[in-house]
Design a protein around this motif. Sequence first.
Motif, PDB file in Angstrom:
ATOM      1  N   ARG A 128       0.823  -1.215   0.000  1.00  0.00           N
ATOM      2  CA  ARG A 128       0.000   0.000   0.000  1.00  0.00           C
ATOM      3  C   ARG A 128       0.854   1.261   0.000  1.00  0.00           C
ATOM      4  O   ARG A 128       0.571   2.220  -0.719  1.00  0.00           O
ATOM      5  CB  ARG A 128      -0.945   0.005   1.203  1.00  0.00           C
ATOM      6  N   GLU A 145       2.311   1.857  -3.383  1.00  0.00           N
ATOM      7  CA  GLU A 145       1.310   2.366  -4.320  1.00  0.00           C
ATOM      8  C   GLU A 145       1.020   3.847  -4.074  1.00  0.00           C
ATOM      9  O   GLU A 145       0.797   4.610  -5.016  1.00  0.00           O
ATOM     10  CB  GLU A 145       0.033   1.536  -4.205  1.00  0.00           C
ATOM     11  N   PRO A 184       2.247   1.465  -8.873  1.00  0.00           N
ATOM     12  CA  PRO A 184       1.622   0.141  -8.744  1.00  0.00           C
ATOM     13  C   PRO A 184       2.625  -0.950  -8.408  1.00  0.00           C
ATOM     14  O   PRO A 184       3.823  -0.862  -8.697  1.00  0.00           O
ATOM     15  CB  PRO A 184       1.022  -0.094 -10.137  1.00  0.00           C
TER      16      PRO A 184
END
Length: 387
Positions: free
Chosen positions: A372, A375, A380
């Motif tokens: 997370r 990201e 990504p």
Amino acid sequence: MGLPTELAAHPSGSRGRAFPEGQSGPRGPRDAFQRDRDRIVHCVSFRRLRQKTQVFVAPDGDHYRVRLTHSIEVAQIGRTIARVLGLNEDLTEALCLAHDLGHPPFGHAGEDALDAALAQWGGFDHNGHTLRLVSRLETPYPDFDGLNLTWEALEGLAKHNGPVARPAWALAEADHQFSLELTTWPSLEAQVAALADDIAYDNHDIDDGLRSGVIDLEALLEVPLVARHWALVDARHPGISLDRKLRAVVRDQIGTMVGDLISETERRVADSGVRSLDEVRHAGQALVGFSHAMAAEERRLKQFLYRNLYNAPQLQPVRREAQRVVSNLAQAYLGDPSLLPERWIHVTKDEVQRARTVADYIAGMTDPFAIRRHEELVGPVELPDRF
């Protein structure tokens, strides 16, 4: 069966804790080693192990091992061995439960990436970080940093694999705070914990490897230890399903390895003539171990697992992506420490301490949290769903 009682660690003979706890409040009817174990079970780092890689990164399957379930399995094996040998079960269990606390996200792939990112500031290794966590970074108590474990627990975590001649910075720091006699052998409880770890992952990684399809059964049955137990299970339970047969083989191998270790340890201790804990530490050799024959079989199994599971071609794209995530996070935080959460931002201008603080923060991440954060900060993450 069992060892002389004077060779077991005893809480009443503990060398104590770095910080006296005379005013620590009610603690119930527990001895020092029971409290060590309980502090580990209740600490934040232990809870985070439930989402840290054992073999498979951020696995989708509910049945794959993670660091938490692995640590519990190690503790079960270690406690069984300690009980038969007459060693301290609570200290053994504490060491088994805590031995992997220092692992960063994504297992050894993440560790290699973090070590490389921190190279100019002393590097990173998970065992040293375990000591850093329990001695410094966990802060549940009002009067001191760390979990304030007993000397025996810290010693066992520091050198359960044997004497440490050249400790890296994190371990050296913990040793400076509370000298752990790094050049001597550890207690028998610590030596048991180290071998319980081997027994657990040698066998349970077979289970996960077969479940995932990465390990080929026919190739596995070329390993002598596995082939022998496969034949024994087949003779006892002809016609059972493949799944049940595999589970029986794993159970039997654990039992065989535990039995061999107990017998060989009793033999080594008797031959060595050690009569005290101090003599154990200065024995000049490991007193807990496998027989020569079992050690050879266990090495053969490990070689198979490294070739066919840990370094399997199917897992290399996952490993590379995991390392990319950790490397990118380290680069982002080192480049701009203000990206760290407020409580992790230190005012110190010391470059080394800033870098090590970044490593502390990343090492504490679970696999999903690291994904997370990547990201959010970088971009990504592309990990195959299967692994």
